[in-house]
Design a protein around this motif. Structure first.
Motif, mmCIF file in Angstrom:
data_model
loop_
_atom_site.group_PDB
_atom_site.id
_atom_site.type_symbol
_atom_site.label_atom_id
_atom_site.label_comp_id
_atom_site.label_asym_id
_atom_site.label_seq_id
_atom_site.Cartn_x
_atom_site.Cartn_y
_atom_site.Cartn_z
ATOM 1 N N MET A 61 10.346 17.657 2.057
ATOM 2 C CA MET A 61 9.305 16.812 1.474
ATOM 3 C C MET A 61 9.936 15.497 1.026
ATOM 4 S SD MET A 61 6.649 17.734 -1.618
ATOM 5 C CE MET A 61 5.833 18.958 -0.605
ATOM 6 N N ALA A 62 9.261 14.385 1.291
ATOM 7 C CA ALA A 62 9.801 13.068 0.956
ATOM 8 C C ALA A 62 9.896 12.885 -0.546
ATOM 9 C CB ALA A 62 8.915 11.981 1.555
ATOM 10 N N THR A 63 10.954 12.212 -0.974
ATOM 11 C CA THR A 63 11.108 11.889 -2.383
ATOM 12 C C THR A 63 10.451 10.561 -2.685
ATOM 13 O OG1 THR A 63 13.177 10.717 -2.014
ATOM 14 C CG2 THR A 63 13.322 13.103 -2.371
ATOM 15 N N ALA A 64 10.295 10.284 -3.990
ATOM 16 C CA ALA A 64 9.699 9.005 -4.378
ATOM 17 C C ALA A 64 10.550 7.841 -3.889
ATOM 18 C CB ALA A 64 9.531 8.958 -5.900
ATOM 19 N N ALA A 65 11.893 8.017 -3.922
ATOM 20 C CA ALA A 65 12.786 6.956 -3.460
ATOM 21 C C ALA A 65 12.613 6.706 -1.971
ATOM 22 C CB ALA A 65 14.235 7.322 -3.771
ATOM 23 N N ALA A 66 12.442 7.795 -1.202
ATOM 24 C CA ALA A 66 12.260 7.644 0.238
ATOM 25 C C ALA A 66 10.960 6.927 0.542
ATOM 26 C CB ALA A 66 12.287 9.007 0.918
ATOM 27 N N ARG A 67 9.920 7.250 -0.231
ATOM 28 C CA ARG A 67 8.641 6.594 -0.004
ATOM 29 C C ARG A 67 8.733 5.104 -0.315
ATOM 30 N NH1 ARG A 67 5.153 9.851 -3.718
ATOM 31 N NH2 ARG A 67 6.923 11.215 -4.032
ATOM 32 N N ALA A 68 9.502 4.749 -1.341
ATOM 33 C CA ALA A 68 9.636 3.341 -1.710
ATOM 34 C C ALA A 68 10.381 2.552 -0.637
ATOM 35 C CB ALA A 68 10.365 3.222 -3.047
ATOM 36 N N ALA A 69 11.153 3.263 0.222
ATOM 37 C CA ALA A 69 11.960 2.597 1.232
ATOM 38 C C ALA A 69 11.201 2.336 2.528
ATOM 39 C CB ALA A 69 13.201 3.438 1.528
ATOM 40 N N ILE A 70 9.905 2.722 2.597
ATOM 41 C CA ILE A 70 9.119 2.492 3.802
ATOM 42 C C ILE A 70 9.099 0.998 4.125
ATOM 43 C CG2 ILE A 70 6.766 2.564 4.731
ATOM 44 C CD1 ILE A 70 6.375 5.172 3.268
ATOM 45 N N GLY A 71 9.253 0.677 5.396
ATOM 46 C CA GLY A 71 9.390 -0.715 5.808
ATOM 47 C C GLY A 71 8.135 -1.537 5.588
ATOM 48 N N ASP A 72 8.298 -2.821 5.819
ATOM 49 C CA ASP A 72 7.210 -3.778 5.615
ATOM 50 C C ASP A 72 6.325 -3.799 6.853
ATOM 51 O OD1 ASP A 72 5.657 -5.798 4.517
ATOM 52 O OD2 ASP A 72 6.937 -7.363 5.349
ATOM 53 N N SER A 73 5.474 -2.799 7.000
ATOM 54 C CA SER A 73 4.569 -2.724 8.140
ATOM 55 C C SER A 73 3.342 -3.594 7.885
ATOM 56 C CB SER A 73 4.130 -1.280 8.380
ATOM 57 O OG SER A 73 3.181 -0.895 7.399
ATOM 58 N N GLU A 74 2.495 -3.691 8.908
ATOM 59 C CA GLU A 74 1.266 -4.460 8.746
ATOM 60 C C GLU A 74 0.400 -3.873 7.642
ATOM 61 O OE1 GLU A 74 -1.787 -6.776 11.694
ATOM 62 O OE2 GLU A 74 -1.039 -4.825 12.337
ATOM 63 N N PHE A 75 0.331 -2.549 7.572
ATOM 64 C CA PHE A 75 -0.435 -1.898 6.510
ATOM 65 C C PHE A 75 0.119 -2.275 5.137
ATOM 66 C CE2 PHE A 75 -0.916 1.718 3.588
ATOM 67 C CZ PHE A 75 -2.288 1.829 3.548
ATOM 68 N N ASP A 76 1.447 -2.256 4.998
ATOM 69 C CA ASP A 76 2.060 -2.622 3.715
ATOM 70 C C ASP A 76 1.770 -4.073 3.348
ATOM 71 O OD1 ASP A 76 3.360 -0.100 3.199
ATOM 72 O OD2 ASP A 76 4.774 -0.606 4.775
ATOM 73 N N ARG A 77 1.897 -4.957 4.319
ATOM 74 C CA ARG A 77 1.642 -6.379 4.040
ATOM 75 C C ARG A 77 0.189 -6.608 3.661
ATOM 76 N NH1 ARG A 77 4.583 -6.928 8.849
ATOM 77 N NH2 ARG A 77 2.704 -7.548 9.990
ATOM 78 N N ASP A 78 -0.717 -5.963 4.376
ATOM 79 C CA ASP A 78 -2.139 -6.239 4.172
ATOM 80 C C ASP A 78 -2.725 -5.532 2.960
ATOM 81 O OD1 ASP A 78 -2.061 -7.867 6.353
ATOM 82 O OD2 ASP A 78 -3.041 -6.464 7.735
ATOM 83 N N THR A 79 -1.992 -4.585 2.379
ATOM 84 C CA THR A 79 -2.449 -3.948 1.140
ATOM 85 C C THR A 79 -1.643 -4.411 -0.069
ATOM 86 O OG1 THR A 79 -1.015 -2.014 1.515
ATOM 87 C CG2 THR A 79 -3.301 -1.881 2.312
ATOM 88 N N ALA A 80 -0.707 -5.326 0.142
ATOM 89 C CA ALA A 80 0.134 -5.800 -0.960
ATOM 90 C C ALA A 80 -0.704 -6.547 -1.991
ATOM 91 C CB ALA A 80 1.242 -6.702 -0.429
ATOM 92 N N VAL A 81 -0.479 -6.237 -3.242
ATOM 93 C CA VAL A 81 -1.180 -6.903 -4.340
ATOM 94 C C VAL A 81 -0.165 -7.669 -5.176
ATOM 95 C CG1 VAL A 81 -3.084 -5.248 -4.427
ATOM 96 C CG2 VAL A 81 -1.027 -4.818 -5.777
ATOM 97 N N VAL A 82 -0.595 -8.808 -5.726
ATOM 98 C CA VAL A 82 0.298 -9.681 -6.486
ATOM 99 C C VAL A 82 -0.135 -9.667 -7.950
ATOM 100 C CG1 VAL A 82 1.191 -12.008 -6.755
ATOM 101 C CG2 VAL A 82 0.632 -11.135 -4.465
ATOM 102 N N PRO A 83 0.701 -9.145 -8.849
ATOM 103 C CA PRO A 83 0.315 -9.110 -10.262
ATOM 104 C C PRO A 83 0.291 -10.500 -10.881
ATOM 105 C CG PRO A 83 2.578 -8.353 -9.983
ATOM 106 C CD PRO A 83 2.028 -8.542 -8.605
ATOM 107 N N ARG A 84 -0.669 -10.710 -11.754
ATOM 108 C CA ARG A 84 -0.737 -11.963 -12.495
ATOM 109 C C ARG A 84 0.141 -11.853 -13.739
ATOM 110 N NH1 ARG A 84 -7.127 -13.872 -12.547
ATOM 111 N NH2 ARG A 84 -7.353 -14.134 -10.273
ATOM 112 N N ALA A 85 1.079 -12.761 -13.874
ATOM 113 C CA ALA A 85 2.023 -12.699 -14.988
ATOM 114 C C ALA A 85 1.334 -12.863 -16.330
ATOM 115 C CB ALA A 85 3.101 -13.775 -14.811
ATOM 116 N N ASP A 86 0.258 -13.635 -16.339
ATOM 117 C CA ASP A 86 -0.410 -13.915 -17.607
ATOM 118 C C ASP A 86 -1.581 -12.969 -17.895
ATOM 119 O OD1 ASP A 86 -1.871 -14.885 -15.486
ATOM 120 O OD2 ASP A 86 -2.588 -16.667 -16.549
#
Length: 286
Positions: free
Chosen positions: A1-26
């Motif tokens: 079973m994949a670990t949390a660290a392994a999941r975080a290492a998933i590459g920058d696929s189109e799905f990852d890019r298109d679901t990426a959210v940008v937090p507002r600092a303020d």
């Protein structure tokens, strides 16, 4: 079973890019995103893609990594372009946290319109017990090689409008549930298929939120044509999926009053039931 660290290492696929959210600092708990036109179908952005976007924002906002249960109400149709997500932590416990999120877009009159509202419980799928007691079995369907690709679909099928999402999926339908594409629906209200991402990215908990709403709607197998807008969608995630394509089975048992339900089961390459879902949708009016 994949670990949390392994999941975080998933590459920058189109799905990852298109679901990426940008937090507002303020504005803690608030995120910006540009909804991609690449995940549209017929007239609007796909509901599973949108659920994954909100799921990613909540994963960042909450102390636990994985959605265990998430329910979305689709209030108005989302369109490609800028959107803002506002999250709220409702409870943060030792093994589970609960939060809610809403996605907003600005309409042509400059008014902010709420598109979707979700509430979700998050935990760590990798930390769940391994004990499984189930009567559920994987869907009986042909092998990946013997199923039907979207490339085989005729040009005059029941889908009119955008089919951009199909370019991002590796979707192979069970021929028994693909007759609608040539004007021969079975009438059973079933849809089954193998599902991967076109760029080869392996599935993870966030892409399971896409998977439950990625196949053509069961309304097509009932002989109906046109957009089937989701009103409400609830997903239960049961395990981190093993690498490889998923098998997804949808069924509708009742269409009444212009509404239908779709029950979804998602199985991974290790024959594990990794996600279940039910949605209420409006039957096509065309």
């Amino acid at each position: 079973m994949a670990t949390a660290a392994a999941r975080a290492a998933i590459g920058d696929s189109e799905f990852d890019r298109d679901t990426a959210v940008v937090p507002r600092a303020d504005e803690p708990g608030t995120y910006d995103i540009d909804l991609s036109a690449g995940w549209t179908i017929i007239a609007a952005v796909n509901g599973g893609y949108l659920l994954a976007v909100l799921g990613r924002a909540l994963r960042d906002a909450l102390p636990h990594p994985d959605p265990l249960t998430i329910t979305a109400h689709y209030l108005t149709a989302s369109q490609p372009g800028p959107a803002v997500i506002r999250t709220q932590t409702l409870r943060a416990g030792r093994t589970m946290s609960t939060g809610q999120a809403s996605l907003y877009q600005t309409d042509e009159q400059g008014r902010e319109v709420e598109r979707i509202r979700v509430i979700a419980g998050y935990g760590d799928l990798s930390a769940l017990p391994d004990d499984v007691r189930t009567s559920a079995t994987p869907p009986a369907m042909p092998s990946y090689a013997d199923c039907v690709s979207s490339d085989d679909a005729p040009d005059d099928g029941p889908v009119t409008g955008s089919t951009a999402i199909l370019e991002r999926l590796d979707l192979r339908l069970d021929p028994a549930t693909a007759g609608w594409a040539i004007g021969m629906p079975s009438g059973a209200g079933d849809m089954r298929g193998w599902l991967g991402l076109a760029d080869g990215r392996d599935h993870d908990p966030l892409s399971l939120l896409l998977a439950v709403d990625a196949l053509p709607p069961t309304a097509f197998d009932l002989g109906l044509k046109g957009w089937t807008p989701t009103l409400e969608l609830t997903v239960h995630l049961r395990a981190v999926p093993a690498p490889g394509p998923l098998r997804v089975a949808l069924t509708t048992r009742n269409l009444a009053g212009g509404l239908l339900e779709e029950d979804a089961e998602v199985w991974d390459s290790a024959d594990r039931l990794v996600a279940q879902a039910r949605q209420l949708a409006r039957a096509p009016r065309g």
